[in-house]
Design an enzyme around this catalytic site. Structure first.
Site, PDB file in Angstrom:
ATOM      1  CG  ASP A 257      22.164  18.816   9.798  1.00 51.63           C
ATOM      2  OD1 ASP A 257      20.926  18.900   9.762  1.00 51.63           O
ATOM      3  OD2 ASP A 257      22.800  17.795   9.474  1.00 51.63           O
TER       4      ASP A 257
ATOM      5  CG  HIS B 283      20.169  15.284  12.399  1.00 46.76           C
ATOM      6  ND1 HIS B 283      18.967  14.885  11.861  1.00 46.76           N
ATOM      7  CD2 HIS B 283      20.822  15.943  11.412  1.00 46.76           C
ATOM      8  CE1 HIS B 283      18.907  15.284  10.590  1.00 46.76           C
ATOM      9  NE2 HIS B 283      20.021  15.942  10.302  1.00 46.76           N
TER      10      HIS B 283
ATOM     11  CB  SER C 226      21.954  18.452   3.628  1.00 43.63           C
ATOM     12  OG  SER C 226      21.697  19.105   4.851  1.00 43.63           O
TER      13      SER C 226
ATOM     14  CB  THR D 130      26.308  21.174   2.152  1.00 48.04           C
ATOM     15  OG1 THR D 130      25.187  20.811   2.965  1.00 48.04           O
ATOM     16  CG2 THR D 130      26.193  22.627   1.750  1.00 48.04           C
TER      17      THR D 130
ATOM     18  CG  ASP E 190      21.121  23.057   4.548  1.00 47.84           C
ATOM     19  OD1 ASP E 190      21.035  23.372   5.754  1.00 47.84           O
ATOM     20  OD2 ASP E 190      21.745  22.050   4.166  1.00 47.84           O
ATOM     21  CG  HIS E 191      17.705  21.622   6.300  1.00 50.71           C
ATOM     22  ND1 HIS E 191      18.094  21.284   7.573  1.00 50.71           N
ATOM     23  CD2 HIS E 191      18.641  21.097   5.462  1.00 50.71           C
ATOM     24  CE1 HIS E 191      19.203  20.570   7.504  1.00 50.71           C
ATOM     25  NE2 HIS E 191      19.570  20.448   6.238  1.00 50.71           N
TER      26      HIS E 191
ATOM     27  CG  ASP F  60      23.480  21.454   7.056  1.00 54.07           C
ATOM     28  OD1 ASP F  60      22.376  21.141   7.517  1.00 54.07           O
ATOM     29  OD2 ASP F  60      23.929  20.971   6.000  1.00 54.07           O
TER      30      ASP F  60
END
Ligand SMILES: [Zn+2]
Length: 452
Positions: A270, A274, A89, A142, A312-313, A49
């Site tokens: 992920d 952040h 997500s 997810t 996913d990004h 992620d």
């Protein structure tokens, strides 16, 4: 699913194939034979992620050589959601799981709220076993996208019962709070879902040691109240690594003659992004890579397994280098041995030991100005509990990133494309610039599943 009916059907078709040699096969038989030959037995989707190209490049410098994923690169993924260029997500997971773009925040439903069939559900309809392995709470976007349908990702209470009613065979990760009603406080659910799972035939485990002793075909492992520990801090816990959970999932699911679908997520790359915690991102990428090694080893031996790997990004708009310099110093992150919140937890009340503690866990000598920045962050923090996004941990992360020459442009996600990796049977069909929705459609095609 380990359904008796499925193996009887399989047995019958083998019989038909061997007996049918001298007999005229009907068109349908021929078609059935071709499909079963061309479809892939096991499909494994792995999601690091937040892992964009900047993470891949920084990780290579951090490791000092090519990652296990690097040679498997086949293309790039366009990540935008139905309503914005920058996905979250939930929408990204929905695209990977269902082949449909939805709005940010929505989990495997259309923007209008209609439920969408997922590749996991499709695999089950083919008699395959299924598994979810994550380091977040199992109710996070997810894993939820593959196993549940909710119009708002924050409705996490609704997700565990959907995972169980979907009969996912291997469920490993965090999120105990959402399965045990007494833990939920205000967010009560009516039933104890761990007890329900046991009645459904799951073995229930809470530690790495207990997981090692699991022998059955169905396992529910909840190793943390919400998210599991960052890989940097895992030694201080009894939690299994992502690779350990993945290996157990493979050992359990491979017993099904009909094959399996498994989703593995390196959820916290992920989270690290952040909070701008570059060392934590690299260490969680390393942990994810170990899981990839186990999966690729399995696929290589099995020869009837497809492995697809894609973030996913992007998270945080990470850069390789930055601060107006033609350089990176990613290697200094190898000296960081704890996450920023963990480092913060070791500061004394008046923050007089900031310099020593940061040195102990990072080997960095902070300037007086940097120490002051951390102290100032404490002032603005008030009595907030320590977490990734609080000002102190965030300031520690930013200072370490500045030393490593890793830049950040956002606390949110960004809309850049992400690298796509594939290995095994049918991997070639993933090459090129794909939409995230193409991934689900190709996974479904590989298993001969109809998502409509
Ligand atoms: Zn995120």
């Amino acid at each position: 699913m380990f359904k008796k009916t499925a193996s009887i059907v399989l047995g019958a078709s083998i019989l038909l194939t061997s007996v049918g040699m001298g007999v005229h096969a009907t068109t349908n038989d021929k078609e059935a034979k071709t499909t079963s030959k061309s479809s892939v037995k096991n499909v494994i989707m792995m999601v690091p992620d937040g892992y964009s190209t900047a993470y891949a490049t920084n990780y290579r410098w951090y490791k000092g050589k090519e990652s296990t994923m690097d040679p498997l690169l086949v293309g790039m993924v366009r990540t935008h959601s139905a309503n914005t260029e920058v996905t979250d997500s939930a929408a990204a997971g929905t695209a990977y799981a269902t082949g449909v773009k939805t709005n940010n925040g929505m989990v495997s439903v259309t923007p209008q709220g209609k439920e969408l069939k997922t590749v996991l559900e499709g695999a089950e309809s083919k008699g395959k076993s299924t598994g979810l392995v994550v380091t977040s709470s199992l109710t996070d976007a997810t894993p939820a996208a593959f196993s549940s349908h909710v119009t708002d990702r924050n409705n996490e209470v609704a997700i565990p019962s959907q995972i169980l009613s979907n009969d996912v065979d291997v469920i490993l990760g965090g999120g105990k709070d959402f399965f045990l009603p007494e833990k939920l406080g205000g967010k009560q659910t009516s039933q104890n879902l761990v007890e329900k799972a046991k009645k459904q035939g799951y073995q229930y485990v809470e530690t790495e040691k207990q997981l090692a002793n699991v022998k059955g075909n169905k396992v529910l492992g909840l190793f943390a109240d919400e998210g599991m520990s960052p890989e940097l801090d895992r030694e201080t816990t009894k939690e299994p690594s992502l690779a350990t959970m993945t290996t157990k999932a493979l050992d359990t699911l491979k017993k099904d003659k009909d094959g399996f679908f498994l989703m593995v997520e390196g959820s916290q790359i992920d989270w690290a992004g952040h909070s701008h915690d570059a060392a934590r991102a690299m260490k969680d990428a390393a942990s994810f890579e170990k899981a990839v090694e186990e999966v690729v080893k399995f696929a290589k031996k099995d020869e009837n397994t497809l492995v697809v790997i894609a973030g996913d990004h992007d998270t945080g708009g990470m850069s390789v280098g930055g601060y107006d310099q033609y350089d990176t110093k990613v290697d200094i992150l190898r000296n960081v041995t704890a996450s920023a919140p963990y480092i913060e937890s070791k500061f004394n009340k008046d923050f007089s030991n900031v310099k020593e503690v940061v040195k102990q866990y990072t080997k960095l000598d902070l300037t007086d100005e940097e120490v002051q920045r951390i102290k100032d962050a404490k002032q603005s923090n008030g009595d907030q509990p320590i977490k990734d996004s609080d000002n102190v941990a965030y300031t520690i992360s930013n200072i370490i990133s500045e030393h490593a020459l890793i830049g950040w442009t956002s606390k949110a996600h960004t809309g850049t494309d992400v690298p796509l990796y594939a290995y095994g049977k049918g991997a070639h069909s993933f090459s090129g610039l794909k939409q995230n929705t193409d991934i689900a459609n190709l996974l479904a095609k590989a298993m001969n599943v109809n998502l409509n």
